[in-house]
Design a protein around this motif. Sequence first.
Motif, PDB file in Angstrom:
ATOM      1  N   SER A 155       0.828  -1.205   0.000  1.00 10.58           N
ATOM      2  CA  SER A 155       0.000   0.000   0.000  1.00 10.58           C
ATOM      3  C   SER A 155       0.866   1.260   0.000  1.00 10.58           C
ATOM      4  N   GLY A 156       0.586   2.154  -0.958  1.00  5.49           N
ATOM      5  CA  GLY A 156       1.341   3.393  -1.079  1.00  5.49           C
ATOM      6  C   GLY A 156       2.488   3.317  -2.067  1.00  5.49           C
ATOM      7  N   THR A 157       2.789   2.136  -2.590  1.00  4.48           N
ATOM      8  CA  THR A 157       3.878   1.971  -3.554  1.00  4.48           C
ATOM      9  C   THR A 157       3.379   2.267  -4.964  1.00  4.48           C
ATOM     10  N   SER A 158       4.099   3.123  -5.659  1.00  6.54           N
ATOM     11  CA  SER A 158       3.741   3.487  -7.026  1.00  6.54           C
ATOM     12  C   SER A 158       4.823   2.999  -7.981  1.00  6.54           C
ATOM     13  N   VAL A 159       4.414   2.571  -9.165  1.00  4.97           N
ATOM     14  CA  VAL A 159       5.372   2.073 -10.148  1.00  4.97           C
ATOM     15  C   VAL A 159       4.847   2.345 -11.547  1.00  4.97           C
ATOM     16  N   GLU A 160       5.748   2.630 -12.489  1.00  6.62           N
ATOM     17  CA  GLU A 160       5.374   2.750 -13.897  1.00  6.62           C
ATOM     18  C   GLU A 160       5.162   1.342 -14.438  1.00  6.62           C
ATOM     19  N   ALA A 161       4.031   1.100 -15.072  1.00  8.58           N
ATOM     20  CA  ALA A 161       3.723  -0.251 -15.538  1.00  8.58           C
ATOM     21  C   ALA A 161       2.940  -0.205 -16.839  1.00  8.58           C
ATOM     22  N   GLU A 162       3.034  -1.320 -17.572  1.00  6.26           N
ATOM     23  CA  GLU A 162       2.146  -1.523 -18.708  1.00  6.26           C
ATOM     24  C   GLU A 162       1.175  -2.624 -18.330  1.00  6.26           C
ATOM     25  N   ASP A 188       3.256  -5.534 -16.515  1.00  7.77           N
ATOM     26  CA  ASP A 188       4.673  -5.526 -16.875  1.00  7.77           C
ATOM     27  C   ASP A 188       5.287  -4.347 -16.123  1.00  7.77           C
ATOM     28  N   PHE A 189       6.097  -4.649 -15.091  1.00 11.50           N
ATOM     29  CA  PHE A 189       6.665  -3.590 -14.257  1.00 11.50           C
ATOM     30  C   PHE A 189       7.932  -2.977 -14.845  1.00 11.50           C
ATOM     31  N   MET A 190       8.399  -3.527 -15.968  1.00 10.89           N
ATOM     32  CA  MET A 190       9.579  -2.966 -16.636  1.00 10.89           C
ATOM     33  C   MET A 190       9.284  -2.841 -18.130  1.00 10.89           C
ATOM     34  N   PRO A 191       8.275  -2.040 -18.488  1.00 12.73           N
ATOM     35  CA  PRO A 191       7.875  -1.924 -19.894  1.00 12.73           C
ATOM     36  C   PRO A 191       9.019  -1.399 -20.759  1.00 12.73           C
ATOM     37  N   GLY A 192       9.121  -1.979 -21.943  1.00 18.93           N
ATOM     38  CA  GLY A 192      10.160  -1.545 -22.867  1.00 18.93           C
ATOM     39  C   GLY A 192      11.522  -2.163 -22.621  1.00 18.93           C
ATOM     40  N   VAL A 193      11.635  -2.996 -21.596  1.00 18.28           N
ATOM     41  CA  VAL A 193      12.916  -3.617 -21.251  1.00 18.28           C
ATOM     42  C   VAL A 193      12.873  -5.111 -21.577  1.00 18.28           C
ATOM     43  N   ASP A 194      13.865  -5.596 -22.326  1.00 19.09           N
ATOM     44  CA  ASP A 194      14.030  -7.036 -22.543  1.00 19.09           C
ATOM     45  C   ASP A 194      14.769  -7.559 -21.321  1.00 19.09           C
ATOM     46  N   LEU A 195      14.014  -7.927 -20.295  1.00 19.97           N
ATOM     47  CA  LEU A 195      14.616  -8.240 -19.003  1.00 19.97           C
ATOM     48  C   LEU A 195      15.506  -9.475 -19.057  1.00 19.97           C
ATOM     49  N   GLU A 196      15.104 -10.479 -19.802  1.00 17.18           N
ATOM     50  CA  GLU A 196      15.941 -11.689 -19.868  1.00 17.18           C
ATOM     51  C   GLU A 196      17.309 -11.357 -20.442  1.00 17.18           C
ATOM     52  N   GLN A 197      17.344 -10.604 -21.533  1.00 16.75           N
ATOM     53  CA  GLN A 197      18.620 -10.222 -22.129  1.00 16.75           C
ATOM     54  C   GLN A 197      19.412  -9.297 -21.208  1.00 16.75           C
TER      55      GLN A 197
END
Length: 389
Positions: free
Chosen positions: A196-203, A251-260
Amino acid sequence: MTRGSYDVAVIGAGAAGLMAAIFASRAGVRVVALDGAARIGAKILISGGGRCNVTHDVIRPEDFNGNRNAIARVLRTFDVPATVAFFEELGVRLKREETGKLFPVTDKARTVVDALLRAAEKVDILTGHKVEAVERGFRIGDIEARRVVIATGGRSVPKSGSDGSGYAIVRSLGHTVTPVFPALVPLVLDHPPPLSGTSVEAELSVRSETGRVLHRERGPMLFTHFGISGPAVLDISRHWIAHQPATLHADFMPGVDLEQALIEEAKRNPHTTVANYLKRSLPSRLVDVFVNMQTTLGRLSREERREVVREMKERRLAVTRDRGFDYAEVTAGGVPLKEIDLSTMQSRTCEGLYLCGEILDVDGKIGGYNFQWAWASGRLAGLHAARFA
């Protein structure tokens, strides 16, 4: 109430209704506005956190749900520059914020309401008068009118007066109403995480039962004690509701190829833990709750790496319901635009009847879009109701 005879009667004195009344009165005809609330402008006053997000610097038909070609026709009659000029004429200067939202420089919604009421000084505004029925002709209780504008709103924030009662009125006058449901509404999660209270950029994405993506929205999302809110959640909420039994994914890391990215970072810094790496881009609390993996990148197995990707980029959010009309900023659904002559906002089923604002099957994104629809459709309805009266 005293019997009266008017050229135009406006039912509902919210954003769209006030615009209709103002522009009808400017045409020199006698106008009455009827509203069930004791005070005018309740929904305007609570909008934008009490600051009133009057409009947005760029308004496109794609920012709305509904018949976009039809919506575009109405919006073209009163665009953003015209809206800014109108409010400046009323003494309300607007400022643009980073998001593109336009607010009064006073940061007070009361500034907007007071200005609209001053502009409506020639209108007879009757508060505390809830209209239950309109007889063809037109008679509204002891009032007779040559033209009627329906601006009763939808069902969102019913304590402000928009309790859906207008739907019965328009049905009695020959209109249909598509199913209505909350839009721009927070969503409730089953067992909300302790964030609660945590904000994040997401898709966020709404997906069908087969996994097909039906709609996407990107922006800030906020975890709350009951579930999730924030601009991205509010914008996507109506799509989750409309497509039930659809699911919602984040998706909490939009635009990022996280595996790579994990593979490459392991080569550079093999002793960095997965959690510490993720915390460079994400709130620490979110990483601790959803991953909290202390394995170093150099020791991360392929399956563990893919698990991290699933947790951060394909997380299913267990939404159980929306928070309902009490917490919705707008209503989805309403009178179909095909039943309206969009050059005048006159009903195609009842001559002399005009509809505008939220009672119509139009709803926009968060950020001033729904107000722009109210200003444009209300003005158009008022102008033409007066002209033909």
